[in-house]
Design a protein around this motif. Sequence first.
Motif, PDB file in Angstrom:
ATOM      1  N   PHE A 299      21.543  15.201 -46.108  1.00  0.00           N
ATOM      2  CA  PHE A 299      21.939  14.569 -47.359  1.00  0.00           C
ATOM      3  C   PHE A 299      23.116  13.598 -47.259  1.00  0.00           C
ATOM      4  CE2 PHE A 299      20.390  18.912 -48.420  1.00  0.00           C
ATOM      5  CZ  PHE A 299      19.186  18.525 -48.989  1.00  0.00           C
ATOM      6  N   GLY A 300      23.839  13.584 -46.133  1.00  0.00           N
ATOM      7  CA  GLY A 300      25.072  12.807 -46.109  1.00  0.00           C
ATOM      8  C   GLY A 300      25.139  11.706 -45.088  1.00  0.00           C
ATOM      9  N   GLY A 301      23.987  11.270 -44.556  1.00  0.00           N
ATOM     10  CA  GLY A 301      23.986  10.197 -43.578  1.00  0.00           C
ATOM     11  C   GLY A 301      23.590   8.873 -44.193  1.00  0.00           C
ATOM     12  N   GLY A 302      23.259   7.916 -43.323  1.00  0.00           N
ATOM     13  CA  GLY A 302      22.832   6.614 -43.804  1.00  0.00           C
ATOM     14  C   GLY A 302      22.748   5.626 -42.674  1.00  0.00           C
ATOM     15  N   GLY A 303      21.806   4.706 -42.785  1.00  0.00           N
ATOM     16  CA  GLY A 303      21.642   3.703 -41.750  1.00  0.00           C
ATOM     17  C   GLY A 303      20.777   4.198 -40.609  1.00  0.00           C
ATOM     18  N   GLY A 304      20.902   3.558 -39.454  1.00  0.00           N
ATOM     19  CA  GLY A 304      20.055   3.882 -38.317  1.00  0.00           C
ATOM     20  C   GLY A 304      18.721   3.171 -38.414  1.00  0.00           C
ATOM     21  N   GLY A 305      17.835   3.456 -37.450  1.00  0.00           N
ATOM     22  CA  GLY A 305      16.516   2.832 -37.445  1.00  0.00           C
ATOM     23  C   GLY A 305      16.522   1.371 -37.073  1.00  0.00           C
ATOM     24  N   GLN A 493      24.783   4.725 -47.490  1.00  0.00           N
ATOM     25  CA  GLN A 493      25.201   3.452 -46.919  1.00  0.00           C
ATOM     26  C   GLN A 493      25.214   3.547 -45.392  1.00  0.00           C
ATOM     27  OE1 GLN A 493      27.445   5.347 -48.725  1.00  0.00           O
ATOM     28  NE2 GLN A 493      29.448   5.342 -47.736  1.00  0.00           N
ATOM     29  N   ASP A 494      25.247   2.413 -44.752  1.00  0.00           N
ATOM     30  CA  ASP A 494      25.015   2.325 -43.309  1.00  0.00           C
ATOM     31  C   ASP A 494      26.248   2.756 -42.510  1.00  0.00           C
ATOM     32  OD1 ASP A 494      24.153   1.763 -40.779  1.00  0.00           O
ATOM     33  OD2 ASP A 494      23.458  -0.253 -41.227  1.00  0.00           O
ATOM     34  N   ILE A 495      26.203   3.973 -41.976  1.00  0.00           N
ATOM     35  CA  ILE A 495      27.274   4.463 -41.101  1.00  0.00           C
ATOM     36  C   ILE A 495      26.730   4.799 -39.709  1.00  0.00           C
ATOM     37  CG2 ILE A 495      28.617   5.384 -43.024  1.00  0.00           C
ATOM     38  CD1 ILE A 495      27.655   8.211 -42.125  1.00  0.00           C
ATOM     39  N   THR A 496      25.492   4.352 -39.425  1.00  0.00           N
ATOM     40  CA  THR A 496      24.861   4.627 -38.141  1.00  0.00           C
ATOM     41  C   THR A 496      24.423   3.321 -37.504  1.00  0.00           C
ATOM     42  OG1 THR A 496      24.022   6.725 -39.017  1.00  0.00           O
ATOM     43  CG2 THR A 496      23.035   5.923 -36.980  1.00  0.00           C
ATOM     44  N   ASP A 497      24.801   3.117 -36.253  1.00  0.00           N
ATOM     45  CA  ASP A 497      24.444   1.887 -35.548  1.00  0.00           C
ATOM     46  C   ASP A 497      23.691   2.200 -34.263  1.00  0.00           C
ATOM     47  OD1 ASP A 497      25.528   0.229 -37.439  1.00  0.00           O
ATOM     48  OD2 ASP A 497      27.403  -0.113 -36.384  1.00  0.00           O
ATOM     49  N   THR A 498      22.935   1.201 -33.803  1.00  0.00           N
ATOM     50  CA  THR A 498      22.195   1.304 -32.552  1.00  0.00           C
ATOM     51  C   THR A 498      22.795   0.336 -31.544  1.00  0.00           C
ATOM     52  OG1 THR A 498      20.136   1.963 -33.636  1.00  0.00           O
ATOM     53  CG2 THR A 498      19.950   0.964 -31.453  1.00  0.00           C
ATOM     54  N   HIS A 612      38.370  12.189 -49.041  1.00  0.00           N
ATOM     55  CA  HIS A 612      38.450  13.071 -47.882  1.00  0.00           C
ATOM     56  C   HIS A 612      37.082  13.626 -47.477  1.00  0.00           C
ATOM     57  CE1 HIS A 612      42.861  13.397 -47.420  1.00  0.00           C
ATOM     58  NE2 HIS A 612      42.875  13.147 -48.728  1.00  0.00           N
ATOM     59  N   VAL A 613      36.015  13.230 -48.174  1.00  0.00           N
ATOM     60  CA  VAL A 613      34.659  13.626 -47.797  1.00  0.00           C
ATOM     61  C   VAL A 613      34.068  12.511 -46.951  1.00  0.00           C
ATOM     62  CG1 VAL A 613      32.350  14.195 -48.643  1.00  0.00           C
ATOM     63  CG2 VAL A 613      34.378  14.993 -49.893  1.00  0.00           C
ATOM     64  N   ASN A 614      33.681  12.830 -45.713  1.00  0.00           N
ATOM     65  CA  ASN A 614      33.190  11.761 -44.842  1.00  0.00           C
ATOM     66  C   ASN A 614      31.687  11.536 -44.948  1.00  0.00           C
ATOM     67  OD1 ASN A 614      32.080  13.872 -43.342  1.00  0.00           O
ATOM     68  ND2 ASN A 614      33.525  13.704 -41.650  1.00  0.00           N
ATOM     69  N   TYR A 615      30.964  12.385 -45.688  1.00  0.00           N
ATOM     70  CA  TYR A 615      29.546  12.153 -45.919  1.00  0.00           C
ATOM     71  C   TYR A 615      29.361  10.995 -46.903  1.00  0.00           C
ATOM     72  CZ  TYR A 615      28.897  16.883 -44.002  1.00  0.00           C
ATOM     73  OH  TYR A 615      28.893  18.001 -43.220  1.00  0.00           O
ATOM     74  N   THR A 616      28.178  10.358 -46.833  1.00  0.00           N
ATOM     75  CA  THR A 616      27.906   9.212 -47.698  1.00  0.00           C
ATOM     76  C   THR A 616      27.361   9.702 -49.046  1.00  0.00           C
ATOM     77  OG1 THR A 616      25.704   9.003 -46.727  1.00  0.00           O
ATOM     78  CG2 THR A 616      27.459   7.688 -45.751  1.00  0.00           C
ATOM     79  N   GLY A 633      32.505   8.302 -47.665  1.00  0.00           N
ATOM     80  CA  GLY A 633      31.873   8.121 -46.364  1.00  0.00           C
ATOM     81  C   GLY A 633      32.780   7.381 -45.411  1.00  0.00           C
ATOM     82  N   THR A 634      32.712   7.734 -44.143  1.00  0.00           N
ATOM     83  CA  THR A 634      33.506   7.032 -43.134  1.00  0.00           C
ATOM     84  C   THR A 634      32.746   5.785 -42.713  1.00  0.00           C
ATOM     85  OG1 THR A 634      32.576   8.637 -41.563  1.00  0.00           O
ATOM     86  CG2 THR A 634      34.858   8.951 -42.228  1.00  0.00           C
ATOM     87  N   ASN A 635      33.021   4.693 -43.402  1.00  0.00           N
ATOM     88  CA  ASN A 635      32.365   3.417 -43.122  1.00  0.00           C
ATOM     89  C   ASN A 635      33.082   2.729 -41.967  1.00  0.00           C
ATOM     90  OD1 ASN A 635      30.934   4.036 -45.401  1.00  0.00           O
ATOM     91  ND2 ASN A 635      31.739   2.364 -46.655  1.00  0.00           N
ATOM     92  N   PRO A 636      32.449   2.616 -40.815  1.00  0.00           N
ATOM     93  CA  PRO A 636      33.145   1.985 -39.682  1.00  0.00           C
ATOM     94  C   PRO A 636      33.374   0.503 -39.919  1.00  0.00           C
ATOM     95  CG  PRO A 636      30.838   2.351 -39.149  1.00  0.00           C
ATOM     96  CD  PRO A 636      31.079   3.014 -40.461  1.00  0.00           C
TER      97      PRO A 636
END
Length: 953
Positions: A299-305, A493-498, A612-616, A633-636
């Motif tokens: 439930f708390g991720g985002g992005g990738g693919g 939101q997008d917090i996962t990169d390839t 303080h919640v790092n999930y999206t 979310g921890t948006n890089p």
Amino acid sequence: MRRWIPRSRNRAARRPRRALTLTALLALGAGLLSPPAAAAGGTPATPAETTTATAAGTGDHCGGQCSDILPPGADGNATLAEILAHRVLGTRPAHSSDQLGPYDGLVAGYPSLTDSGLQEFFNDASFGVPEGQVASVTRPRADVTITRDKKTGVPHIQGTTREGTEFGAGYAAAQDRLWLMDLFRHIGRGELTPFAGGAAGNQELEQQFWPQAPYTEADLRAQIDRIAAAGERGAQAMADAQAYLDGINAYIEKSRKGRYFPGEYVLTGHVDAVTNLGTIEKFQLTDMVALASVIGALFGGGGGGEVESALALLAAQERYGAEKGTEVWESFRQRDDPEAVLTLHGGESFPYAGKPARARGTALPDPGSVTAEPLVHDRQGTAVKDAEAPVTTSPRLRPLRDLHGDGVLPADLFSRQHGMSNALMVSGAHTASGNPVAVFGPQTGYFAPQLLMLQELQGPGISARGASFAGVGMYVQLGRGQDYAWSATSAGQDITDTYAVELCEPDGSAPTTASAHYRNHGACEPMEKLEKRNAWKPSLADSTAKGSYRMQVYRTDYGIVTHRATVDGEPVAFTSLRSTYRHEAESIIGFQMFNDPGYVTDAASFQRAAGHVNYTFNWFYADSRDTAYFNSGTNPVRAEGVDASLPVRAEAAYAWRDFEPRDNTARYTPDAEHPRSVNQDYYISWNNRQAKGYAAAKFGDGSVHRGDLLDSRVKRLVGKGGVTRASLTRAMAEAGVTDLRGEKVLPLLLRAVRGGSVSDPAAAEAVQSLESWVDAGARRKETSAGSRVYGHAEAIRIMDAWWPLLVEAQFAPGLGDGLYDALRAKLPPDEPPSASHGATGGHAGSAFLAGWWSYVDKDLRAVLGEEVRGPLAAEFCGGGDASACRETLLTTLTRAAATPAAQVYPGDEHCEAGDQWCADALVHRPLGGLTHATVNWQNRPTYQQVVEFPGRR
């Protein structure tokens, strides 16, 4: 109270009952009968203690205007005897299914709903338990009391010390969800098959999750150490977590001695029913991290693919050429569509992850070179098919296998998009009372028991009631405090990169795509190989043959290897890196703050806590004066020019700013750059985009989104003024039974078809049927409560059959098979209620999250010559010719009208082919030995609050 009619018509329920032999029942159920209330709950309280424990909670400023519900019921544990009785007699433990009726009843009851009538469909969420409503009061230790109310059985935990409060929370959680918690800690460790059996679905599930967080024990412990070192709140959080686990473990020990632990432990071979020998492993802090990683993945991720996005771009370029193909791909990507419904609708802009003016470091694979990284190795043994499974007793003595089919959880639990939650909030300026009104909650799927559990926590520094994920419920995660309430929706939101890491060989020889070394700051370094060996054996719950296999992944400083390919002819490995990797448990600090009445005192302090919640997540807050919104979310912070939608080279120049791979830390966007707001006239969220400039992480967030169903209704309410809890709930419920395609796209389709005469009688009849359905509101709702027949059933059947046909006919000829298939891989064309999708697979409730409705809408308007902001880069329907487009629509409509219901709704283990209502209906996916009635589809949160605070501290 409206009488609730159970709706179970699944095949298992229609089977003739077979009597269990008395010998079998006694052998498996010996000593596992439900214990007396005192034994189950600990030391019984004295009458004086009962009075003290059940007095109304102090600091409650809701004035009876806070309500909530979480079906099917509070009790999620069942002894073996209770499971067997359920399978034979249809009985269920008290409070295991009593919330399903009121939840289901809202479908028929919402049109006439009033504030006073909310109690028919929701429970009072006031603090404490009123005199005369106490079901049981127990004291698992001297400094905490657990009171359960008669109506729902929800635990109200009152501690005189903070440690006692948390101990009681853990003890109550184990009373209600011990088996579920055990399942999920094993999923989090990639060890579901040794625990629950080697069914194909169990194998697939652990294979999907473990590569996302393939942690060693040292990795799990490192998260705990970081939290403990994070100042006073971090140390307190770990102390709270340990006390919570101590409570869980105390219940495990007591239930083993009393023989009233969940019966699934016997059915899966962990405990012997007769001798009571066996093991229920105690919980430890690293289990909490494993559980948190599962929740974060769901439930708390985002992005990738990005690899799949790159393949779609390559297909577009092959079809149209580099320049035009990129334009076409970008128009389908819809990162910042100007017609998309937004949560912040005042024009505010929060730029993040958008399209760079000039992309740098992009690493597109060479066409045809991409292969997925193999995960499974050394497989031994095979699954025994149901027909081949030895039957030594009645099928009812194999309840888990019967109920779970290919596994205890859906095999696509992590691979599917998850539509979590919705929220509706109206500021006091537009309500009847002058106080804000909120209707909100998470949609976490329909499980039995639920992943969430209800509780009230009252103790030093803690005062809250609401829902928590089982196993990490040391705090209420979504609920209410003394004079405020909060909830969340998945933001994604997008917090996962390839990253494309350059492969190498340590001896200097030429690398291949199979190489296990990579370039890192100029050095040729080995990838870290992580392995998980799993083995299983048959049990009563799982007739799978003995087997084993090994999972293997490679880990680099830039994440986990997912694919291999060549880029410009050079071998690379594509890796996936998310900002929450190695940090899943750290959100505990934010949840601790939510529960602290000394910290959350207004909208601003809540927003700081949410930071303080790092999930999206999209967070929503309401008290007696203010409403507020914050996107967490921890948006890089990405390097300048990096396109977050595509793979990027694994070089320092293109990495996240201040990236430190050892702990996976980086520079993150500050809270001020996250979408946020206070006292907007109204807020809605249904997993739609947050704000202008805040790029969508997935394809298809365009002109039509299910968020439009909420936005249009709440906007009308606000325009009229005088909004009440009932009127806002009605808006939510009406949207929850409305077909998005029918309300937002079908009128345009019919207008296009009506552009000329419709001479074919079958097509004309279908058009008239669809028009009548649109005029009636495009609902998917029974003709009357309990009828199991939809109003406008023929129109709904035609719509369900037509949509996939028209999408293919509209787009496939222009896109070509390669690009059409690549885009479908990124975004499925349709997601109606009867589709298999969401957190529970089929019968999942949540619908219309992902589909091609925006593409159909924009393309049709363009072909018809209507205004389109943010159009697709080409016109597709009929090759851009309105007459040819109309013919395409009529041809596919005629085919759809002739498609029989049995083909549109093919049937499954729950429904007969052609049963339209049942195909949509909600089925609580059994995670243990109990099942529940099939109920109406409604696109609605699993746990939901209706709140309005008349006062404050």
